[in-house]
Design a protein around this motif. Structure first.
Motif, mmCIF file in Angstrom:
data_model
loop_
_atom_site.group_PDB
_atom_site.id
_atom_site.type_symbol
_atom_site.label_atom_id
_atom_site.label_comp_id
_atom_site.label_asym_id
_atom_site.label_seq_id
_atom_site.Cartn_x
_atom_site.Cartn_y
_atom_site.Cartn_z
ATOM 1 N N THR A 127 -10.399 -3.483 -32.517
ATOM 2 C CA THR A 127 -10.922 -3.105 -31.215
ATOM 3 C C THR A 127 -11.101 -1.604 -31.191
ATOM 4 O O THR A 127 -10.721 -0.892 -32.114
ATOM 5 N N SER A 128 -11.663 -1.102 -30.086
ATOM 6 C CA SER A 128 -11.914 0.334 -29.994
ATOM 7 C C SER A 128 -10.637 1.138 -29.826
ATOM 8 O O SER A 128 -10.682 2.352 -29.738
ATOM 9 N N SER A 129 -9.461 0.474 -29.757
ATOM 10 C CA SER A 129 -8.202 1.214 -29.728
ATOM 11 C C SER A 129 -7.658 1.423 -31.138
ATOM 12 O O SER A 129 -6.657 2.101 -31.325
ATOM 13 N N ASP A 130 -8.281 0.812 -32.163
ATOM 14 C CA ASP A 130 -7.870 0.958 -33.553
ATOM 15 C C ASP A 130 -8.457 2.263 -34.088
ATOM 16 O O ASP A 130 -9.674 2.433 -34.114
ATOM 17 N N PRO A 131 -7.618 3.216 -34.546
ATOM 18 C CA PRO A 131 -8.146 4.522 -34.963
ATOM 19 C C PRO A 131 -9.130 4.453 -36.124
ATOM 20 O O PRO A 131 -10.062 5.239 -36.189
ATOM 21 N N GLN B 72 -7.038 1.523 -23.051
ATOM 22 C CA GLN B 72 -7.219 0.308 -23.848
ATOM 23 C C GLN B 72 -5.895 -0.427 -24.018
ATOM 24 O O GLN B 72 -5.840 -1.659 -23.917
ATOM 25 N N ARG B 73 -4.805 0.320 -24.260
ATOM 26 C CA ARG B 73 -3.487 -0.326 -24.405
ATOM 27 C C ARG B 73 -3.091 -1.024 -23.105
ATOM 28 O O ARG B 73 -2.458 -2.078 -23.127
ATOM 29 N N LEU B 74 -3.468 -0.415 -21.980
ATOM 30 C CA LEU B 74 -3.173 -1.045 -20.695
ATOM 31 C C LEU B 74 -3.910 -2.379 -20.585
ATOM 32 O O LEU B 74 -3.337 -3.386 -20.165
ATOM 33 N N ALA B 75 -5.186 -2.392 -20.971
ATOM 34 C CA ALA B 75 -5.939 -3.643 -20.947
ATOM 35 C C ALA B 75 -5.332 -4.660 -21.914
ATOM 36 O O ALA B 75 -5.227 -5.854 -21.594
ATOM 37 N N ASN B 76 -4.914 -4.200 -23.092
ATOM 38 C CA ASN B 76 -4.288 -5.105 -24.060
ATOM 39 C C ASN B 76 -3.031 -5.749 -23.486
ATOM 40 O O ASN B 76 -2.697 -6.893 -23.819
ATOM 41 N N ALA B 77 -2.321 -5.000 -22.628
ATOM 42 C CA ALA B 77 -1.062 -5.487 -22.055
ATOM 43 C C ALA B 77 -1.259 -6.621 -21.063
ATOM 44 O O ALA B 77 -0.294 -7.255 -20.640
ATOM 45 N N THR B 78 -2.518 -6.901 -20.695
ATOM 46 C CA THR B 78 -2.765 -8.073 -19.857
ATOM 47 C C THR B 78 -2.576 -9.357 -20.658
ATOM 48 O O THR B 78 -2.342 -10.419 -20.083
ATOM 49 N N VAL C 80 -10.329 -10.280 -20.644
ATOM 50 C CA VAL C 80 -10.167 -8.930 -20.091
ATOM 51 C C VAL C 80 -10.271 -7.888 -21.189
ATOM 52 O O VAL C 80 -10.949 -6.861 -21.046
ATOM 53 N N ILE C 81 -9.622 -8.147 -22.310
ATOM 54 C CA ILE C 81 -9.623 -7.193 -23.422
ATOM 55 C C ILE C 81 -11.044 -7.004 -23.957
ATOM 56 O O ILE C 81 -11.470 -5.891 -24.269
ATOM 57 N N SER C 82 -11.801 -8.103 -24.046
ATOM 58 C CA SER C 82 -13.185 -8.011 -24.527
ATOM 59 C C SER C 82 -14.054 -7.201 -23.573
ATOM 60 O O SER C 82 -14.875 -6.391 -24.004
ATOM 61 N N VAL C 83 -13.873 -7.416 -22.261
ATOM 62 C CA VAL C 83 -14.644 -6.657 -21.277
ATOM 63 C C VAL C 83 -14.292 -5.181 -21.367
ATOM 64 O O VAL C 83 -15.179 -4.307 -21.331
ATOM 65 N N PHE C 84 -13.006 -4.882 -21.511
ATOM 66 C CA PHE C 84 -12.619 -3.478 -21.573
ATOM 67 C C PHE C 84 -13.092 -2.825 -22.863
ATOM 68 O O PHE C 84 -13.412 -1.636 -22.878
ATOM 69 N N ASP C 85 -13.150 -3.599 -23.922
ATOM 70 C CA ASP C 85 -13.687 -3.071 -25.170
ATOM 71 C C ASP C 85 -15.135 -2.642 -24.973
ATOM 72 O O ASP C 85 -15.573 -1.608 -25.488
ATOM 73 N N LEU C 86 -15.890 -3.409 -24.213
ATOM 74 C CA LEU C 86 -17.282 -3.048 -23.905
ATOM 75 C C LEU C 86 -17.335 -1.769 -23.068
ATOM 76 O O LEU C 86 -18.168 -0.897 -23.304
ATOM 77 N N ILE C 87 -16.435 -1.653 -22.102
ATOM 78 C CA ILE C 87 -16.358 -0.426 -21.291
ATOM 79 C C ILE C 87 -16.115 0.780 -22.192
ATOM 80 O O ILE C 87 -16.763 1.828 -22.055
ATOM 81 N N ASN C 88 -15.197 0.631 -23.134
ATOM 82 C CA ASN C 88 -14.906 1.750 -24.030
ATOM 83 C C ASN C 88 -16.082 2.086 -24.923
ATOM 84 O O ASN C 88 -16.311 3.256 -25.258
#
Length: 226
Positions: A3-7, A146-152, A157-165
């Protein structure tokens, strides 16, 4: 799936975006590993993994002792862009969507978030506070959300937030953010992240929701003046 939280993923996508935008042309040399590591606030091993993936794609080549260079046929080898990169979304529209979307995540995080999730958010706060450059701070700022979204622990939700990022990574947003972030505002964002995290750890949904709303409104005010 990264995901976009992976460096590694984030650096790879950033370098691909730079290639698409023409920052480096065929045959040009990329910054050294040390420069990429320092400018993005990540370790040399992360840089090497990202570069290795780009090499496998055929868009760069590496010569021992000489450096990393863009291949002459890199344009033919660039992958299709993520859908978020092709959406016609303005920064104001993105901010409006974030104000609607992110506060409603709070209940899910309070219900499903684990100690490990909160430790990840804590690490993002710590790294953001220690960031030496705006680029490093921006990386950890995005990683916190992104970590906050992952915590859901909700894959949709995580896929939608990945698009936001992915939309956040587009150039127009980045230009606005760079113009708006002063040292004082950066410090305020860090304090706001800490307050939000404290409320989440306490499972205080109402306080956390108010903290998220206040934080996003502050970001919008700094970006757009309202």
């Amino acid at each position: 799936m990264p995901t976009s939280s992976d460096p590694v993923f984030m650096l790879k996508e950033t370098l691909l975006a730079n290639l698409r935008s023409g920052q480096w042309g065929a045959g040009e040399r990329l910054p050294a590993e040390r420069q990429l590591s320092e400018s993005h606030g990540i370790g040399r091993s992360t840089v090497r993994r990202a570069l290795s993936q780009l090499k496998e794609m055929g868009v760069i080549e590496q010569a021992v002792g000489s450096g990393t260079f863009v291949t002459h046929d890199f344009m033919d080898r660039l992958p299709a862009q993520h859908p978020g990169a092709t959406l016609n979304v303005s920064p104001a529209e993105l901010m409006e969507a974030r104000l609607m979307f992110e506060p409603v995540l709070i209940d899910l995080v309070v219900r499903n978030g684990t100690a490990a999730d909160f430790a990840d958010m804590e690490e993002c706060c710590r790294q953001g506070e220690q960031a030496a450059t705006l680029e490093q701070f921006e990386y950890w700022d995005g990683a916190f959300h992104q970590r906050l979204a992952n915590a859901t622990h909700n894959n949709f939700v995580i896929s939608v937030f990945d698009l936001i990022n992915k939309v956040r990574e587009c150039g127009e947003w980045g230009v606005l953010k760079k113009k708006s972030v002063t040292p004082e505002r950066r410090s305020a964002y860090q304090v706001e992240h800490r307050a939000l995290l404290a409320a989440l750890k306490s499972r205080d949904a109402e306080t956390a929701r108010q903290a998220m709303q206040a934080h996003l409104l502050n970001v919008r005010r700094n970006l757009f003046g309202y």
